[in-house]
Design an enzyme around this catalytic site. Structure first.
Site, PDB file in Angstrom:
ATOM      1  N   GLY A 176      -1.492   4.037   4.698  1.00 14.03           N
ATOM      2  CA  GLY A 176      -2.554   4.751   4.001  1.00 14.03           C
ATOM      3  C   GLY A 176      -3.832   3.934   3.896  1.00 14.03           C
ATOM      4  N   ASP A 177      -3.693   2.617   3.773  1.00 13.33           N
ATOM      5  CA  ASP A 177      -4.854   1.743   3.610  1.00 13.33           C
ATOM      6  C   ASP A 177      -5.812   1.818   4.790  1.00 13.33           C
ATOM      7  OD1 ASP A 177      -3.969   0.713   1.162  1.00 13.33           O
ATOM      8  OD2 ASP A 177      -2.778  -0.848   2.133  1.00 13.33           O
ATOM      9  N   LEU A 178      -5.278   1.772   6.003  1.00 12.23           N
ATOM     10  CA  LEU A 178      -6.139   1.656   7.179  1.00 12.23           C
ATOM     11  C   LEU A 178      -6.971   2.908   7.444  1.00 12.23           C
ATOM     12  CD1 LEU A 178      -3.762  -0.423   9.444  1.00 12.23           C
ATOM     13  CD2 LEU A 178      -5.839  -1.190   8.308  1.00 12.23           C
ATOM     14  N   GLY A 181      -9.615   2.959   4.803  1.00 11.45           N
ATOM     15  CA  GLY A 181     -10.627   1.938   5.069  1.00 11.45           C
ATOM     16  C   GLY A 181     -11.615   2.385   6.125  1.00 11.45           C
TER      17      GLY A 181
END
Length: 407
Positions: A176-178, A181
């Site tokens: 989910g972070d990438l 981002g």
């Protein structure tokens, strides 16, 4: 491609992977990204171990997650709890185009980093915030990681979990972070463009919750459009609503994914190619409405047929198929996929110990170019360099070091 953000200065006050990955993309596109870390060891992501995969075990001698979220930046160690350190930080931000942070509103307030004050001192400053649940509402100051804000709260885990599973869906690291981002990096580009046109510096924000909701918007929208629907209906495991939009297991326990959304266009060619010509004119499966009506029967036939031959046989058999299909590959296989190489999806790099390795490039490309090779900075590697650029002299820098203001 490395020049599209040339001259853009970004100060990053962020940890872990979500917001730092936005900094990576911006650095790849040519921005000067200065990562501000505390004087007690820096970003806690530097100490993160995922799956037991430590720096010592890596063939390159590097921390793979740290490289993923921090390559291409410069690192400065600052004690923001000291007046002098806070003054250095504000001077750094006063000369920046973008302030990139994942610090929560309450934490910023305690640190005496008032965003309105920063923007008043630097009217051209674009404040870009990445949060778990957003900057407003009852949980604006609640912590959020991708396992919580992205997967759990958004409905993503519920959507992907099999009904009979003993555990909810579990994501791989930074899944989910990438994407969140990269969305934040895209927002920064939009804000820079708007500022160029109008002179106005708009704030930018992305939350893990919002990113995940966008990702599973079909399920959320369906839940609103239809009574008694909580997500888009999925067939039980092994059952195909569309037999030619289904995965099939090969004799050596690999998988082939078919995805013919308009079966009539591909049916005859496909079914002859895979060695079942007798089904080409079978009225059970043509036209498409009959195929959908008898989809489970065809799924059973294709399941047995694909299970009779190995993965490599089917990859070769289907290589010229005009309908959409793909082998289900492992990450190690993706490293050597000729399609990823041809499109420059990997950045080629060499570690300090002389080992060649690859990094995944951001998916947005400009002029068909791949970003230049870069590595994550060592903790506080560029403190002196950045302070000199800000106008501090060596006696001032030495004094700041001696007093614990900088690392």
């Amino acid at each position: 491609m490395g020049n599209i953000l040339e001259g853009v200065k970004i100060v990053e006050l962020a940890s872990w992977t979500f917001v730092p990955s936005a900094g990576v993309a911006l650095a790849d596109w040519g921005a000067d990204v200065v990562k501000v870390e505390d004087t007690r060891g820096g970003d806690p992501g530097r100490a993160l171990v995922v799956g037991g995969l430590t720096r010592e075990k890596s063939r390159t001698g590097q921390d793979f997650m740290l490289e993923l979220g921090n390559r291409g930046k410069r690192s400065v160690g600052l004690n923001l709890k000291s007046e002098e350190g806070l003054a250095i930080f504000k001077k750094l931000v006063s000369e920046a185009d973008v302030f990139l942070t994942n610090w929560l509103p309450a934490v910023l307030e305690r640190a005496k980093i008032d965003l309105d004050e920063l923007r008043a001192a630097n009217p051209r400053l674009i404040v870009a915030q990445g949060t778990g649940q957003g900057t407003e509402g009852p949980d604006a100051s609640a912590p959020g990681f991708d396992a919580t804000a992205y997967f759990a709260r958004s409905g993503y885990s519920f959507s992907l979990s099999a009904p009979d599973s003993i555990m909810p869906f579990r994501q791989t690291p930074a899944l989910g972070d990438l994407p969140a981002g990269l969305t934040l990096a895209g927002g920064v580009l939009g804000a820079l463009y708007h500022r160029e046109r109008t002179g106005e510096a708009l704030p930018v924000e992305v939350s893990l919750l919002a990113q995940a909701m966008w990702t599973i918007a079909p399920d959320i929208t369906a839940a609103d459009f239809f009574e008694d629907v909580d997500l888009v209906p999925k067939p039980p495991l092994g059952v195909g609503f569309n037999a030619v939009g289904h995965p099939y297991k090969t004799s050596d326990d690999r998988w082939i994914q078919l995805m013919f959304l308009q079966p009539d266009k591909n049916w005859g060619e496909f079914i002859r190619r895979v060695g079942l010509p007798e089904l080409a004119e079978d009225e059970r499966f043509t036209p498409a409405q009959n195929l959908f009506k008898n989809s489970q029967e065809l799924t059973d036939i294709l399941t047995a047929h694909f299970a009779a031959k190995p993965y490599d046989y089917w990859v070769e058999t289907l290589k010229d198929e005009t309908g959409a299909w793909s082998p289900i590959k492992s990450p190690k296989e993706v490293l050597d996929d000729p399609q990823t190489e041809a499109n420059g999806y990997f950045i080629q790099n060499t570690s300090e110990n002389g080992i060649q390795y690859r990094q995944v490039a951001p998916p947005i490309r400009f002029n068909k170019e791949t970003p230049a090779a870069s590595s994550a900075p060592e903790y506080a590697e560029h403190t002196e360099q950045v302070l000199l650029e800000l106008g501090y002299d060596w006696p001032e820098i030495i004094s700041a070091k001696d007093n614990g203001v900088v690392s």
